[in-house]
Design a protein around this motif. Structure first.
Motif, PDB file in Angstrom:
ATOM      1  N   LEU A   8       0.955  -1.241   0.074  1.00 54.42           N
ATOM      2  CA  LEU A   8      -0.201  -0.023  -0.102  1.00 54.42           C
ATOM      3  C   LEU A   8       0.852   1.379   0.023  1.00 54.42           C
ATOM      4  N   ASP A   9       1.331   1.748  -1.097  1.00 54.07           N
ATOM      5  CA  ASP A   9       2.207   2.877  -1.378  1.00 54.07           C
ATOM      6  C   ASP A   9       1.527   4.172  -1.598  1.00 54.07           C
ATOM      7  N   PHE A  10       0.180   4.068  -2.002  1.00 54.31           N
ATOM      8  CA  PHE A  10      -0.617   5.210  -2.553  1.00 54.31           C
ATOM      9  C   PHE A  10      -1.340   6.078  -1.153  1.00 54.31           C
ATOM     10  N   ASP A  11      -0.600   7.226  -0.955  1.00 51.21           N
ATOM     11  CA  ASP A  11      -1.070   7.639   0.181  1.00 51.21           C
ATOM     12  C   ASP A  11      -2.641   8.031   0.614  1.00 51.21           C
ATOM     13  N   ALA A  12      -3.292   8.243  -0.481  1.00 47.17           N
ATOM     14  CA  ALA A  12      -4.478   8.595  -0.457  1.00 47.17           C
ATOM     15  C   ALA A  12      -5.673   7.577  -0.288  1.00 47.17           C
ATOM     16  N   THR A  21     -10.997   4.461  10.687  1.00 50.26           N
ATOM     17  CA  THR A  21     -10.460   4.735   9.319  1.00 50.26           C
ATOM     18  C   THR A  21      -9.363   5.878   9.324  1.00 50.26           C
ATOM     19  N   TYR A  22      -8.386   5.361   8.601  1.00 56.13           N
ATOM     20  CA  TYR A  22      -7.218   6.126   8.385  1.00 56.13           C
ATOM     21  C   TYR A  22      -6.911   6.165   6.905  1.00 56.13           C
ATOM     22  N   ILE A  23      -6.212   7.230   6.510  1.00 52.58           N
ATOM     23  CA  ILE A  23      -5.696   7.328   4.983  1.00 52.58           C
ATOM     24  C   ILE A  23      -4.317   6.931   5.134  1.00 52.58           C
ATOM     25  N   VAL A  24      -3.586   6.100   4.265  1.00 52.63           N
ATOM     26  CA  VAL A  24      -2.327   5.349   4.246  1.00 52.63           C
ATOM     27  C   VAL A  24      -1.491   6.229   4.765  1.00 52.63           C
ATOM     28  N   SER A  25      -1.378   7.415   4.381  1.00 54.41           N
ATOM     29  CA  SER A  25      -0.552   8.347   4.825  1.00 54.41           C
ATOM     30  C   SER A  25      -0.395   8.720   6.185  1.00 54.41           C
ATOM     31  N   ARG A  26      -1.514   8.996   6.866  1.00 57.26           N
ATOM     32  CA  ARG A  26      -1.627   9.250   8.404  1.00 57.26           C
ATOM     33  C   ARG A  26      -1.424   8.059   9.191  1.00 57.26           C
ATOM     34  N   ASN A  81      -6.639  -8.164  10.582  1.00 56.23           N
ATOM     35  CA  ASN A  81      -7.928  -7.794   9.901  1.00 56.23           C
ATOM     36  C   ASN A  81      -7.984  -6.461   9.668  1.00 56.23           C
ATOM     37  N   CYS A  82      -8.404  -6.055   8.096  1.00 60.56           N
ATOM     38  CA  CYS A  82      -8.742  -4.663   7.705  1.00 60.56           C
ATOM     39  C   CYS A  82      -9.303  -4.738   6.421  1.00 60.56           C
ATOM     40  N   GLN A  83      -9.856  -3.564   6.011  1.00 63.06           N
ATOM     41  CA  GLN A  83     -10.188  -3.399   4.781  1.00 63.06           C
ATOM     42  C   GLN A  83      -9.507  -2.190   4.131  1.00 63.06           C
ATOM     43  N   VAL A  84      -9.501  -2.342   2.449  1.00 61.04           N
ATOM     44  CA  VAL A  84      -8.886  -1.113   1.997  1.00 61.04           C
ATOM     45  C   VAL A  84      -9.666  -0.730   1.101  1.00 61.04           C
ATOM     46  N   PHE A  85      -9.721   0.587   0.943  1.00 61.68           N
ATOM     47  CA  PHE A  85     -10.614   1.257  -0.167  1.00 61.68           C
ATOM     48  C   PHE A  85      -9.464   1.963  -1.053  1.00 61.68           C
ATOM     49  N   ARG A  86      -9.179   1.655  -2.074  1.00 67.24           N
ATOM     50  CA  ARG A  86      -8.318   2.204  -3.061  1.00 67.24           C
ATOM     51  C   ARG A  86      -9.140   3.318  -3.858  1.00 67.24           C
ATOM     52  N   VAL A  87      -8.326   4.450  -4.061  1.00 62.48           N
ATOM     53  CA  VAL A  87      -9.025   5.547  -4.910  1.00 62.48           C
ATOM     54  C   VAL A  87      -9.189   4.993  -6.599  1.00 62.48           C
TER      55      VAL A  87
END
Length: 149
Positions: A8-12, A21-26, A81-87
């Protein structure tokens, strides 16, 4: 946990843990700050540097001194355990997250100049359904492309 890893390298992009919830960069920032704080916090009330980084700088086994410069820490192999929402995607993807943090041990003099430790955070996502298309339209596109040929 499956073996397909997505870094996961896209910060948004967005991470969801239960209700948080967190954005990847935060999220990377929070991990880095936490490691930095733990590496600087004294472990004992004695004279000298008894921080985690200070202890690693003095690593000695059988009178052999080791120069420890880099350490990599990682979360458990089971993952979180988590979920990811990609832009640009159409929904959440569930899976497991592994966190790797690499710390560079810097001398106390350099720490004062730099102001912080050098910590690199990598987030590895292992989707529950790695073969699941990212968009429901992907299947339709493949069918149209197959008919055109």
């Amino acid at each position: 946990m499956n073996k397909i890893c997505q870094v996961l390298d896209f910060d948004a992009d967005v991470l969801l843990f239960n209700k948080d919830t967190y954005i990847v960069s935060r999220f990377k920032e929070l991990i880095s700050e936490n490691f930095s704080q733990k590496f600087r916090t004294p472990l004992r009330e004695h004279h000298g540097d008894f921080s985690v980084s200070g202890l690693f700088k003095r690593l000695c086994i059988n009178e052999v001194n080791f120069q420890v410069e880099d350490i990599t820490w990682q979360s458990s192999t089971e993952g979180i355990n988590c979920q990811v929402f990609r832009v640009g995607s159409t929904g959440w993807q569930s899976g497991k997250l592994r966190i790797k943090a690499s710390t560079e041990i810097i001398s106390p003099l350099m720490q004062k100049e730099a102001g912080k430790l050098n910590i690199t955070v990598v987030l590895e996502f292992y989707p529950d359904n790695p073969n699941e298309p990212e968009s429901p339209l992907d299947d339709i596109r493949k069918m149209i492309q197959a008919e055109a040929t």
